[in-house]
Design a protein around this motif. Sequence first.
Motif, PDB file in Angstrom:
ATOM      1  N   GLU A  59       0.842  -1.197   0.000  1.00 25.20           N
ATOM      2  CA  GLU A  59       0.000   0.000   0.000  1.00 25.20           C
ATOM      3  C   GLU A  59       0.876   1.245   0.000  1.00 25.20           C
ATOM      4  O   GLU A  59       1.733   1.406   0.865  1.00 25.20           O
ATOM      5  N   VAL A  60       0.648   2.117  -0.994  1.00 26.16           N
ATOM      6  CA  VAL A  60       1.428   3.343  -1.154  1.00 26.16           C
ATOM      7  C   VAL A  60       0.456   4.467  -1.492  1.00 26.16           C
ATOM      8  O   VAL A  60      -0.052   4.538  -2.610  1.00 26.16           O
ATOM      9  N   ALA A  61       0.198   5.360  -0.543  1.00 26.71           N
ATOM     10  CA  ALA A  61      -0.806   6.401  -0.754  1.00 26.71           C
ATOM     11  C   ALA A  61      -0.315   7.514  -1.675  1.00 26.71           C
ATOM     12  O   ALA A  61      -1.084   8.073  -2.453  1.00 26.71           O
ATOM     13  N   ASP A  62       0.975   7.859  -1.617  1.00 27.54           N
ATOM     14  CA  ASP A  62       1.521   8.934  -2.435  1.00 27.54           C
ATOM     15  C   ASP A  62       1.676   8.459  -3.879  1.00 27.54           C
ATOM     16  O   ASP A  62       2.330   7.440  -4.140  1.00 27.54           O
ATOM     17  N   VAL A  63       1.109   9.189  -4.831  1.00 28.67           N
ATOM     18  CA  VAL A  63       1.089   8.749  -6.227  1.00 28.67           C
ATOM     19  C   VAL A  63       2.496   8.654  -6.806  1.00 28.67           C
ATOM     20  O   VAL A  63       2.850   7.679  -7.481  1.00 28.67           O
ATOM     21  N   GLY A  64       3.322   9.678  -6.564  1.00 24.59           N
ATOM     22  CA  GLY A  64       4.680   9.646  -7.092  1.00 24.59           C
ATOM     23  C   GLY A  64       5.469   8.464  -6.563  1.00 24.59           C
ATOM     24  O   GLY A  64       6.194   7.788  -7.308  1.00 24.59           O
ATOM     25  N   ILE A 158       0.099  -3.440  -6.074  1.00 25.41           N
ATOM     26  CA  ILE A 158       0.455  -2.158  -5.470  1.00 25.41           C
ATOM     27  C   ILE A 158      -0.762  -1.250  -5.549  1.00 25.41           C
ATOM     28  O   ILE A 158      -1.335  -1.080  -6.630  1.00 25.41           O
ATOM     29  N   THR A 159      -1.161  -0.698  -4.429  1.00 26.22           N
ATOM     30  CA  THR A 159      -2.406   0.061  -4.370  1.00 26.22           C
ATOM     31  C   THR A 159      -2.243   1.320  -3.545  1.00 26.22           C
ATOM     32  O   THR A 159      -1.454   1.337  -2.593  1.00 26.22           O
ATOM     33  N   PRO A 160      -2.981   2.400  -3.883  1.00 23.46           N
ATOM     34  CA  PRO A 160      -2.972   3.575  -3.019  1.00 23.46           C
ATOM     35  C   PRO A 160      -3.743   3.347  -1.732  1.00 23.46           C
ATOM     36  O   PRO A 160      -3.654   4.160  -0.807  1.00 23.46           O
ATOM     37  N   GLY A 161      -4.503   2.255  -1.667  1.00 20.31           N
ATOM     38  CA  GLY A 161      -5.204   1.884  -0.459  1.00 20.31           C
ATOM     39  C   GLY A 161      -6.466   2.690  -0.216  1.00 20.31           C
ATOM     40  O   GLY A 161      -6.877   3.502  -1.047  1.00 20.31           O
ATOM     41  N   PRO A 162      -7.092   2.439   0.946  1.00 20.25           N
ATOM     42  CA  PRO A 162      -6.641   1.479   1.962  1.00 20.25           C
ATOM     43  C   PRO A 162      -6.924   0.039   1.554  1.00 20.25           C
ATOM     44  O   PRO A 162      -7.922  -0.234   0.898  1.00 20.25           O
TER      45      PRO A 162
END
Length: 242
Positions: A59-64, A158-162
């Motif tokens: 989980e990776v919230a930051d797009v960059g 790989i997802t921005p989550g949650p």
Amino acid sequence: MTLTAVPEPADPARRLADLMDATSPATRARQAACGTLPVLDPLRPLVPGGGLARGTVTEVADVGLLLAVAAGPATADPHAWSAAVGLGDLGWAAAAGYGMDLRRLVVVDAPGSHYAEVVASLAAACPVVLAAAPPRGLPPRAVDRLVGHLRRAGTVLITPGPWPGAHLRLDVTARHWSGVQDGWGQLERRRVRVESSGRGSAARPRFAELWLPDATGTATPATESTALAETPNSGGAAAVAG
């Protein structure tokens, strides 16, 4: 009458050499590498074993940062395809800057009610799938089955989550853009502090400071002596301390 060849007893010295080779650090490293997909070198201190565990969710919230994380495993095999589900225009020009080959990217903008089926089908063919969080109406058992598909396929999602129960989480806790001075100029590079946490082997917190992107559009370590101050709200800018 049938003649069966009787194998000669193995040479004890050869057996010992084979055993030492099978248990050597180099062999174990190769075996571990088979269970992971590599990330870009500046991101390696943030992930256990220097790579993303196959069959898991990150989980990776930051797009960059998400694009940079996806670029490593997506470029590890020049013949492999990647997929993106339910993410719309994620900033694919930036993804190309990190090294992702957009010619080998399948994009499904709006999977609708077929989210789980689409992700599972793509996971069977793509080692890396970028996907939006599961829809609210998707039952927990369906999410569990989807994770089972990922595990069997050895695919990294790989997802921005949650995403409930993600194996690894990467968060940008501070950031600062450079380039704009006295109201003029253009944004050139972004310095970020990234922290990782998770479950199992990813439970130990890790952190790193990076240029993401740097002036060339890729990711590099931030080696300057000044450090970023953490901000309670990761959506705001952080000033460089010093």
